[in-house]
Design a protein around this motif. Structure first.
Motif, PDB file in Angstrom:
ATOM      1  N   VAL A  25       0.718  -1.408  -0.064  1.00  0.00           N
ATOM      2  CA  VAL A  25      -0.116  -0.005   0.137  1.00  0.00           C
ATOM      3  C   VAL A  25       1.042   1.083   0.093  1.00  0.00           C
ATOM      4  O   VAL A  25       0.590   2.315  -0.712  1.00  0.00           O
ATOM      5  N   ASN A  75      -3.317   8.776   0.795  1.00  0.00           N
ATOM      6  CA  ASN A  75      -3.724   9.561  -0.431  1.00  0.00           C
ATOM      7  C   ASN A  75      -2.705   8.872  -1.716  1.00  0.00           C
ATOM      8  O   ASN A  75      -1.736   8.592  -1.285  1.00  0.00           O
ATOM      9  N   ALA A  76      -3.320   8.701  -2.637  1.00  0.00           N
ATOM     10  CA  ALA A  76      -2.656   8.376  -4.079  1.00  0.00           C
ATOM     11  C   ALA A  76      -1.512   9.224  -4.436  1.00  0.00           C
ATOM     12  O   ALA A  76      -1.622  10.560  -4.017  1.00  0.00           O
ATOM     13  N   THR A  77      -0.544   8.795  -5.013  1.00  0.00           N
ATOM     14  CA  THR A  77       0.617   9.995  -5.428  1.00  0.00           C
ATOM     15  C   THR A  77       0.876   9.793  -6.829  1.00  0.00           C
ATOM     16  O   THR A  77       1.193  10.705  -7.488  1.00  0.00           O
ATOM     17  N   ASP A  78       0.283   8.577  -7.484  1.00  0.00           N
ATOM     18  CA  ASP A  78       0.821   8.488  -9.007  1.00  0.00           C
ATOM     19  C   ASP A  78      -0.487   8.279  -9.770  1.00  0.00           C
ATOM     20  O   ASP A  78      -0.551   7.816 -10.890  1.00  0.00           O
ATOM     21  N   ARG A  79      -1.623   8.317  -9.311  1.00  0.00           N
ATOM     22  CA  ARG A  79      -2.894   7.952 -10.248  1.00  0.00           C
ATOM     23  C   ARG A  79      -4.257   8.560  -9.159  1.00  0.00           C
ATOM     24  O   ARG A  79      -4.058   9.259  -8.212  1.00  0.00           O
ATOM     25  N   GLN A  81      -8.076   8.833  -7.440  1.00  0.00           N
ATOM     26  CA  GLN A  81      -8.439   7.950  -6.505  1.00  0.00           C
ATOM     27  C   GLN A  81      -9.398   6.738  -6.728  1.00  0.00           C
ATOM     28  O   GLN A  81      -9.084   5.534  -6.216  1.00  0.00           O
ATOM     29  N   GLU A  84      -6.952   4.255  -7.549  1.00  0.00           N
ATOM     30  CA  GLU A  84      -5.953   3.735  -6.416  1.00  0.00           C
ATOM     31  C   GLU A  84      -6.937   2.825  -5.584  1.00  0.00           C
ATOM     32  O   GLU A  84      -6.493   1.713  -4.920  1.00  0.00           O
ATOM     33  N   ARG A  87      -6.646  -0.467  -6.728  1.00  0.00           N
ATOM     34  CA  ARG A  87      -5.251  -1.427  -6.545  1.00  0.00           C
ATOM     35  C   ARG A  87      -5.457  -1.833  -5.086  1.00  0.00           C
ATOM     36  O   ARG A  87      -4.983  -2.785  -4.915  1.00  0.00           O
ATOM     37  N   LEU A  88      -5.829  -0.968  -4.278  1.00  0.00           N
ATOM     38  CA  LEU A  88      -5.996  -1.165  -2.908  1.00  0.00           C
ATOM     39  C   LEU A  88      -6.910  -2.588  -2.496  1.00  0.00           C
ATOM     40  O   LEU A  88      -6.793  -3.486  -1.932  1.00  0.00           O
ATOM     41  N   LEU A 119      -9.274   6.100   1.990  1.00  0.00           N
ATOM     42  CA  LEU A 119      -8.554   6.650   0.848  1.00  0.00           C
ATOM     43  C   LEU A 119      -9.205   7.869   0.571  1.00  0.00           C
ATOM     44  O   LEU A 119     -10.301   7.870   0.382  1.00  0.00           O
ATOM     45  N   ARG A 123      -4.566  14.061  -4.571  1.00  0.00           N
ATOM     46  CA  ARG A 123      -3.502  13.228  -4.806  1.00  0.00           C
ATOM     47  C   ARG A 123      -2.237  14.038  -4.167  1.00  0.00           C
ATOM     48  O   ARG A 123      -2.218  15.268  -4.428  1.00  0.00           O
TER      49      ARG A 123
END
Length: 127
Positions: A25, A75-79, A81, A84, A87-88, A119, A123
């Motif tokens: 994560v 918080n997502a950094t490269d996509r 919400q 993300e 992904r989670l 989440l 970003r």
């Protein structure tokens, strides 16, 4: 002078499983294991004392009762919400209901042991 949060300790039944989950994560790596079975994970190259707190997954047989009084927000950094969230969920998070209305800008999830986390929409830039 003030304090800084250096560690967040999570009591859990299976430190291996949660260390693997939270490492994925957060993009963390394992950097310490204690004789009691605790596993410390943190940002690569910094570990304890860096700009982000480390997570210590500590074995416990104590049952959890009720909603957590403290939880982690991510918080997502490269996509965005939505990506993300996908992904989670693929990593093993699951949606949970803690009384939200459905109008929130965040998603309430639980890790593989049922610990709630959120989440958030914004970003953030990676550190």
């Amino acid at each position: 002078m003030a304090c800084r949060i250096s560690e967040l300790v999570v009591d859990c039944a299976d430190p291996e499983r949660l260390a693997a989950f939270w490492s994925e994560v957060l993009g963390y790596v394992e950097f310490d294991r204690e004789d009691d079975g605790s596993i410390a994970i943190g940002p690569p190259g910094t570990g304890f004392g860096g700009p982000q707190p480390v997570l210590v997954l500590s074995p416990s047989d104590d049952p959890r009762t009720g909603k957590l009084r403290l939880h982690i927000d991510v918080n997502a950094t490269d996509r965005d919400q939505d990506a993300e969230l996908e992904r989670l969920l693929a990593l093993g998070a699951r949606p949970v209901d803690v009384g939200q209305t459905g109008a929130e800008s965040w998603h309430v999830l639980a890790d593989p042991e049922g610990n709630e986390f959120c989440l958030l929409r914004a970003r953030l830039r990676p550190l």
